[in-house]
Design a protein around this motif. Structure first.
Motif, PDB file in Angstrom:
ATOM      1  N   THR A  38      54.561  34.625 -30.099  1.00  0.00           N
ATOM      2  CA  THR A  38      53.191  34.160 -29.882  1.00  0.00           C
ATOM      3  C   THR A  38      53.081  32.739 -30.439  1.00  0.00           C
ATOM      4  N   CYS A  39      51.904  32.169 -30.289  1.00  0.00           N
ATOM      5  CA  CYS A  39      51.715  30.768 -30.689  1.00  0.00           C
ATOM      6  C   CYS A  39      52.084  30.538 -32.161  1.00  0.00           C
ATOM      7  N   PRO A  67      52.647  35.371 -23.443  1.00  0.00           N
ATOM      8  CA  PRO A  67      53.081  36.728 -23.786  1.00  0.00           C
ATOM      9  C   PRO A  67      52.697  37.790 -22.752  1.00  0.00           C
ATOM     10  N   SER A  88      52.016  29.921 -26.177  1.00  0.00           N
ATOM     11  CA  SER A  88      51.015  29.770 -25.112  1.00  0.00           C
ATOM     12  C   SER A  88      50.397  28.400 -25.035  1.00  0.00           C
ATOM     13  N   CYS A 139      46.814  38.983 -30.772  1.00  0.00           N
ATOM     14  CA  CYS A 139      47.445  38.525 -29.530  1.00  0.00           C
ATOM     15  C   CYS A 139      47.910  39.717 -28.705  1.00  0.00           C
ATOM     16  N   TYR A 142      45.042  41.740 -27.295  1.00  0.00           N
ATOM     17  CA  TYR A 142      44.470  41.042 -26.150  1.00  0.00           C
ATOM     18  C   TYR A 142      45.285  41.294 -24.887  1.00  0.00           C
ATOM     19  N   CYS A 191      47.855  33.733 -21.058  1.00  0.00           N
ATOM     20  CA  CYS A 191      48.867  33.248 -22.000  1.00  0.00           C
ATOM     21  C   CYS A 191      50.262  33.819 -21.760  1.00  0.00           C
TER      22      CYS A 191
HETATM   23  S1  SF4 Z   1      47.134  32.812 -30.059  1.00  0.00           S
HETATM   24 FE1  SF4 Z   1      48.495  32.214 -28.367  1.00  0.00          FE
HETATM   25  S2  SF4 Z   1      49.718  34.041 -27.926  1.00  0.00           S
HETATM   26 FE2  SF4 Z   1      47.952  34.701 -29.161  1.00  0.00          FE
HETATM   27  S3  SF4 Z   1      46.430  35.347 -27.612  1.00  0.00           S
HETATM   28 FE3  SF4 Z   1      46.013  33.189 -28.143  1.00  0.00          FE
HETATM   29  S4  SF4 Z   1      47.108  32.011 -26.580  1.00  0.00           S
HETATM   30 FE4  SF4 Z   1      47.963  34.104 -26.548  1.00  0.00          FE
END
Ligand code: SF4
Length: 453
Positions: free
Chosen positions: A105-106, A25, A141, A48, A51, A23
């Motif tokens: 983030t998303c 970030p 993402s 996020c 991760y 993703c």
């Molecule tokens: S929600 Fe979006 S920014 Fe957050 S870990 Fe998932 S893909 Fe990445």
């Protein structure tokens, strides 16, 4: 028992199986860590940021820091600007950075938080002390991949920090989404030519720090803020990797008149030649004998054992700039890349890959690892090159596997060694040769094994 039964392809538009990307970030945080004294700040949920920190730490075997604005249910529904302001204040108070690099983030993008406007207001209201910089990049993402995130944050450095001043006689170098060992090698080559350069982002001495018995939240490496400001005054920008570095270079050209030279990642002989000739053209500096000798050794390696490589079929997956560089080296080795997949949406990738390896190759962009596995089932290969996630295909099809790219979660120390430049090319050739010979040893009879060499 291996099952090599050919499979029937089903074209998929909305289903990704085993993604060949991660993703935005992650790429943004990686780029931000290449600024000296920078605390990345993820605007969104803690998960996020946990991760991405876990992925980076597993890849690097090093801590990867990032703060978060720590969304709750209320901020996810009604907006997270209050969280962002408080997070910036907390980071300034607790961690005392020189730069805060905010990436979204998303969920923050979906609710439409005005990050740039909020930072502007914080500057105006005196929330951000003199001398501290806060930059930001939009990195949702559901668009692109970690490569887009890296590119967006690198472009943010150019647009939000660079300021016109006196000419500095330097070259801006954007090494792209590469390991610290690659940045170190690019700097070594340019240093050997006697060229003053501003390298950004520079993750060497940040993501590969030596053990000193002293913990430093902000390691000694990274591009300094004054250098980033000065990028507006350089002779030119050399952007290595169209998909990671071009945007920043083009913005410096458009806004400050710094000419942009966009090149492929210098993987292999031809691409490294292009890099060195560009630096020579811009600065008038000669290529030193020690670098020419590195080139000669790489050429010698390829000549000595070309029979190991010639005509071997290869499948490659990974990030677009890295994959294109590897394809160029494989072509120089006389190998035949037949299946190529990148998960990152990348304009022009298919055409460029086919220009390097031929029209008949299967090139998919964006594609996933399930698709790559189908390709390999229908036309087996002698070697697979890619990140950690390729190992399941390699196991299933019993193919020698060379781990290159991001992430590498099941092998260590990759960040210390380059794949760029002539030295990086020598390392790649050895990795490929070792993988092929290990397989030949394994499969040879007791009588024939001593003939493997
Ligand atoms: S929600 Fe979006 S920014 Fe957050 S870990 Fe998932 S893909 Fe990445």
């Amino acid at each position: 028992m291996l099952d090599h039964t050919p499979v029937e392809f089903v074209e998929r538009e909305v289903l990704t199986i085993n993604p060949a990307k991660t993703c935005q970030p992650i790429g943004a945080a990686w780029a931000a860590l290449g600024i000296h004294g920078c605390m990345p700040l993820g605007h969104g949920s803690q998960g996020c940021i946990s991760y991405l920190r876990m992925q980076l730490s597993r890849h690097l075997r090093e801590p990867a820091v990032s703060a978060t604005s720590s969304f709750s249910e209320a901020s996810a529904v009604f907006g997270g600007i209050g969280n962002l302001k408080q997070a910036v204040r907390n980071v300034l108070h607790i961690y005392k950075p020189k730069v805060i690099a905010v990436y979204t983030t998303c969920v923050a993008e979906t609710i439409g938080d005005d990050v740039g406007g909020t930072i502007k207001v914080m500057y105006e209201e005196g929330d951000i002390p003199e001398g501290v910089k806060v930059i930001h990049a939009a990195t949702p993402s559901y668009r692109g991949s970690h490569i887009w995130g890296f590119s967006n944050m690198t472009a943010a450095m150019a647009t939000q920090l660079a300021r016109k001043g006196s000419p500095n006689g330097k070259v801006n170098l954007i090494p792209g989404f590469v390991e610290p060992g690659d940045v170190r090698e690019i700097k070594r080559i340019v240093g050997a030519m006697g060229v003053p350069a501003i390298t950004f982002p520079d993750v060497s001495d940040v993501l590969d720090t030596p053990m000193t018995n002293e913990y430093r939240l902000y390691p000694k490496g990274g591009t300094r803020v004054d250098e980033l400001i000065d990028t507006a005054n350089s002779l030119a920008t050399v952007a290595l990797g169209r998909y990671t570095s071009k945007d920043a270079a083009v913005r410096l050209e458009n806004e400050f008149g710094v000419p942009a030279k966009v090149l492929p990642l210098p993987i292999g002989i031809k691409n490294t030649d292009l890099f060195l000739m560009a630096i020579k053209e811009i600065t008038g500096k000669e290529i030193p004998e020690e670098v020419e000798d590195d080139r000669g050794r790489l050429v010698d390696m390829l000549g000595d054992i070309n029979y190991h490589f010639h005509g071997k079929k290869v499948a490659v997956h990974g990030d677009p700039d890295t994959v294109l560089g590897i394809l160029s080296l494989l072509a120089e080795m006389g190998m035949e890349p037949v299946h190529v997949v990148t998960g990152t949406p990348a304009d022009g990738f298919v055409e460029e890959a086919k220009r390097i390896i031929g029209e008949d190759a299967n090139v998919k962009c964006p594609g996933d690892l399930f698709y790559l596995h189908q390709l390999i089932k229908n036309e087996p290969v002698d070697l697979l090159i890619g990140n950690t996630h390729g190992k399941y295909i390699a196991r299933a099809e019993d193919i020698p596997f060379v781990r290159i790219g991001f992430p590498i979660l099941d092998r260590s120390y990759g960040q210390y060694f380059p794949i760029v430049g002539y030295l990086g090319g020598m390392r790649l050739v050895k990795m490929i040769d070792d993988a092929l010979l290990d397989r030949a040893d394994r499969d040879a009879s007791d009588e024939d094994v001593e003939l493997i060499m």
